[in-house]
Design a protein around this motif. Sequence first.
Motif, PDB file in Angstrom:
ATOM      1  N   ASN A 138      73.508  53.891  29.290  1.00  0.00           N
ATOM      2  CA  ASN A 138      73.972  54.858  30.548  1.00  0.00           C
ATOM      3  C   ASN A 138      72.739  54.994  31.614  1.00  0.00           C
ATOM      4  N   ASP A 139      71.288  55.094  30.802  1.00  0.00           N
ATOM      5  CA  ASP A 139      70.186  55.192  31.618  1.00  0.00           C
ATOM      6  C   ASP A 139      69.801  54.059  32.255  1.00  0.00           C
ATOM      7  N   VAL A 140      70.140  52.751  31.705  1.00  0.00           N
ATOM      8  CA  VAL A 140      69.800  51.709  32.384  1.00  0.00           C
ATOM      9  C   VAL A 140      70.622  51.283  33.714  1.00  0.00           C
ATOM     10  N   PHE A 141      71.945  51.624  33.346  1.00  0.00           N
ATOM     11  CA  PHE A 141      72.990  51.182  34.504  1.00  0.00           C
ATOM     12  C   PHE A 141      73.598  52.835  34.873  1.00  0.00           C
ATOM     13  N   CYS A 142      72.533  53.437  35.314  1.00  0.00           N
ATOM     14  CA  CYS A 142      73.079  54.951  35.743  1.00  0.00           C
ATOM     15  C   CYS A 142      73.795  54.834  37.103  1.00  0.00           C
ATOM     16  N   ASP A 143      74.007  53.829  37.751  1.00  0.00           N
ATOM     17  CA  ASP A 143      75.031  53.906  39.015  1.00  0.00           C
ATOM     18  C   ASP A 143      76.046  53.358  38.386  1.00  0.00           C
ATOM     19  N   GLU A 144      76.304  52.361  37.658  1.00  0.00           N
ATOM     20  CA  GLU A 144      77.379  51.748  37.271  1.00  0.00           C
ATOM     21  C   GLU A 144      78.323  52.478  36.184  1.00  0.00           C
ATOM     22  N   PHE A 145      77.543  53.019  35.390  1.00  0.00           N
ATOM     23  CA  PHE A 145      78.212  53.837  34.198  1.00  0.00           C
ATOM     24  C   PHE A 145      79.311  54.738  34.487  1.00  0.00           C
ATOM     25  N   PRO A 146      79.112  55.703  35.708  1.00  0.00           N
ATOM     26  CA  PRO A 146      80.310  56.602  36.059  1.00  0.00           C
ATOM     27  C   PRO A 146      81.501  55.859  36.424  1.00  0.00           C
ATOM     28  N   PHE A 147      81.320  54.665  36.969  1.00  0.00           N
ATOM     29  CA  PHE A 147      82.608  53.924  37.764  1.00  0.00           C
ATOM     30  C   PHE A 147      83.383  53.351  36.619  1.00  0.00           C
ATOM     31  N   SER A 148      82.333  52.575  35.557  1.00  0.00           N
ATOM     32  CA  SER A 148      82.862  52.222  34.338  1.00  0.00           C
ATOM     33  C   SER A 148      84.099  53.205  33.426  1.00  0.00           C
ATOM     34  N   ARG A 149      83.203  54.573  33.554  1.00  0.00           N
ATOM     35  CA  ARG A 149      83.944  55.544  32.861  1.00  0.00           C
ATOM     36  C   ARG A 149      85.193  55.874  33.494  1.00  0.00           C
ATOM     37  N   GLU A 150      85.129  56.095  35.018  1.00  0.00           N
ATOM     38  CA  GLU A 150      86.320  56.058  35.648  1.00  0.00           C
ATOM     39  C   GLU A 150      87.387  55.188  35.488  1.00  0.00           C
ATOM     40  N   ILE A 151      86.994  53.940  35.275  1.00  0.00           N
ATOM     41  CA  ILE A 151      87.981  52.901  34.887  1.00  0.00           C
ATOM     42  C   ILE A 151      88.629  53.337  33.904  1.00  0.00           C
ATOM     43  N   GLN A 152      87.959  53.649  32.615  1.00  0.00           N
ATOM     44  CA  GLN A 152      88.588  54.038  31.163  1.00  0.00           C
ATOM     45  C   GLN A 152      89.258  55.201  31.363  1.00  0.00           C
ATOM     46  N   ILE A 153      88.976  56.330  32.264  1.00  0.00           N
ATOM     47  CA  ILE A 153      89.841  57.327  32.362  1.00  0.00           C
ATOM     48  C   ILE A 153      91.131  57.067  33.094  1.00  0.00           C
ATOM     49  N   MET A 154      90.931  56.021  34.339  1.00  0.00           N
ATOM     50  CA  MET A 154      92.340  55.647  34.912  1.00  0.00           C
ATOM     51  C   MET A 154      93.250  55.004  33.945  1.00  0.00           C
ATOM     52  N   GLY A 155      92.845  54.167  33.024  1.00  0.00           N
ATOM     53  CA  GLY A 155      93.470  53.447  32.054  1.00  0.00           C
ATOM     54  C   GLY A 155      94.399  54.342  31.350  1.00  0.00           C
ATOM     55  N   HIS A 156      93.690  55.475  30.903  1.00  0.00           N
ATOM     56  CA  HIS A 156      94.232  56.550  29.997  1.00  0.00           C
ATOM     57  C   HIS A 156      95.389  57.130  30.707  1.00  0.00           C
ATOM     58  N   ALA A 157      94.878  57.570  32.135  1.00  0.00           N
ATOM     59  CA  ALA A 157      95.806  58.270  32.899  1.00  0.00           C
ATOM     60  C   ALA A 157      97.260  57.572  33.144  1.00  0.00           C
ATOM     61  N   ILE A 158      97.079  56.145  33.356  1.00  0.00           N
ATOM     62  CA  ILE A 158      98.295  55.416  33.514  1.00  0.00           C
ATOM     63  C   ILE A 158      99.261  55.089  32.415  1.00  0.00           C
ATOM     64  N   THR A 159      98.443  55.092  31.147  1.00  0.00           N
ATOM     65  CA  THR A 159      99.282  55.320  29.952  1.00  0.00           C
ATOM     66  C   THR A 159     100.089  56.449  29.901  1.00  0.00           C
ATOM     67  N   ASP A 160      99.172  57.517  30.025  1.00  0.00           N
ATOM     68  CA  ASP A 160      99.703  59.041  30.143  1.00  0.00           C
ATOM     69  C   ASP A 160     100.928  59.269  30.865  1.00  0.00           C
ATOM     70  N   GLN A 161     100.995  58.406  32.165  1.00  0.00           N
ATOM     71  CA  GLN A 161     101.793  58.659  33.009  1.00  0.00           C
ATOM     72  C   GLN A 161     103.166  58.150  32.729  1.00  0.00           C
ATOM     73  N   ILE A 162     103.208  56.916  32.146  1.00  0.00           N
ATOM     74  CA  ILE A 162     104.222  55.987  31.597  1.00  0.00           C
ATOM     75  C   ILE A 162     105.094  56.674  30.404  1.00  0.00           C
ATOM     76  N   LEU A 163     103.996  57.287  29.569  1.00  0.00           N
ATOM     77  CA  LEU A 163     104.683  58.044  28.432  1.00  0.00           C
ATOM     78  C   LEU A 163     105.172  59.185  29.026  1.00  0.00           C
ATOM     79  N   ALA A 164     104.748  60.009  29.952  1.00  0.00           N
ATOM     80  CA  ALA A 164     105.458  61.235  30.287  1.00  0.00           C
ATOM     81  C   ALA A 164     106.663  60.865  31.180  1.00  0.00           C
ATOM     82  N   LEU A 165     106.877  59.768  31.969  1.00  0.00           N
ATOM     83  CA  LEU A 165     108.172  59.162  32.311  1.00  0.00           C
ATOM     84  C   LEU A 165     109.208  58.720  31.365  1.00  0.00           C
ATOM     85  N   GLU A 166     108.653  58.228  30.269  1.00  0.00           N
ATOM     86  CA  GLU A 166     109.541  57.863  29.193  1.00  0.00           C
ATOM     87  C   GLU A 166     110.132  59.236  28.494  1.00  0.00           C
ATOM     88  N   ALA A 167     109.305  60.175  28.259  1.00  0.00           N
ATOM     89  CA  ALA A 167     109.552  61.429  27.602  1.00  0.00           C
ATOM     90  C   ALA A 167     110.845  62.003  28.605  1.00  0.00           C
TER      91      ALA A 167
END
Length: 204
Positions: A138-167
Amino acid sequence: MKNTPSFQCLRCGKCCNPNQVNGETAYFIPIYLNEVERIENLAKQKALKITLEPDIMYHDELNDRLIVVTYALRIDKGGCPFYKSKCIIYDQRPITCKAYPLSIYMYQDTTCVALKSECTFVQQNRLKLKNLDYYELNDVFCDEFPFSREIQIMGHAITDQILALEAEKKVRIPIKIPVEVTEEIKQMEKIRLDEIKRELENEL
Ligand code: SF4
Ligand code: SF4
């Protein structure tokens, strides 16, 4: 911290032009739904022809259609269409490019960080980077890290949205993995996940 340099892009262009890369290559850049319009407009402004193809899709068995959750920006033999000796949309480049050369993902309940081995900086510093933990990276790639985290969070959000539509019984996804694009499913109706959400909001 150990004797580790901060990430500095060497502007070698390898990640934008896979023809320069030996071994591991990327033939497309993932484009998230909230980026599609911006990337298409940028291409128009720069008079560039780009191809955004549906990439990750879920088969909605209930409505017999495909739900598109990400697109792919094709990279052809000349490299990324936005690469002209340098990135001509640098400040507005896709989030995947902003996160490069990092990729954060979950593996068996553990958050892991992968570094793209084709990146010149990674290659030049691989011995120093090899044993760093999550926080040190995180220290070495301090600018890139937040974007990578955001991608991970977006991936979870997509799964949650699909599951919500299914529910809500608005969709039925038989297998919770993205379907592969075959000739047969290329013909099926495709709808973006955010369009379904807008439709449902209008129903209320
Ligand atoms: S959008 Fe820019 S940074 Fe991303 S691959 Fe294309 S040229 Fe490279
Ligand atoms: S491969 Fe690495 S060093 Fe080269 S341009 Fe891409 S991010 Fe920068």
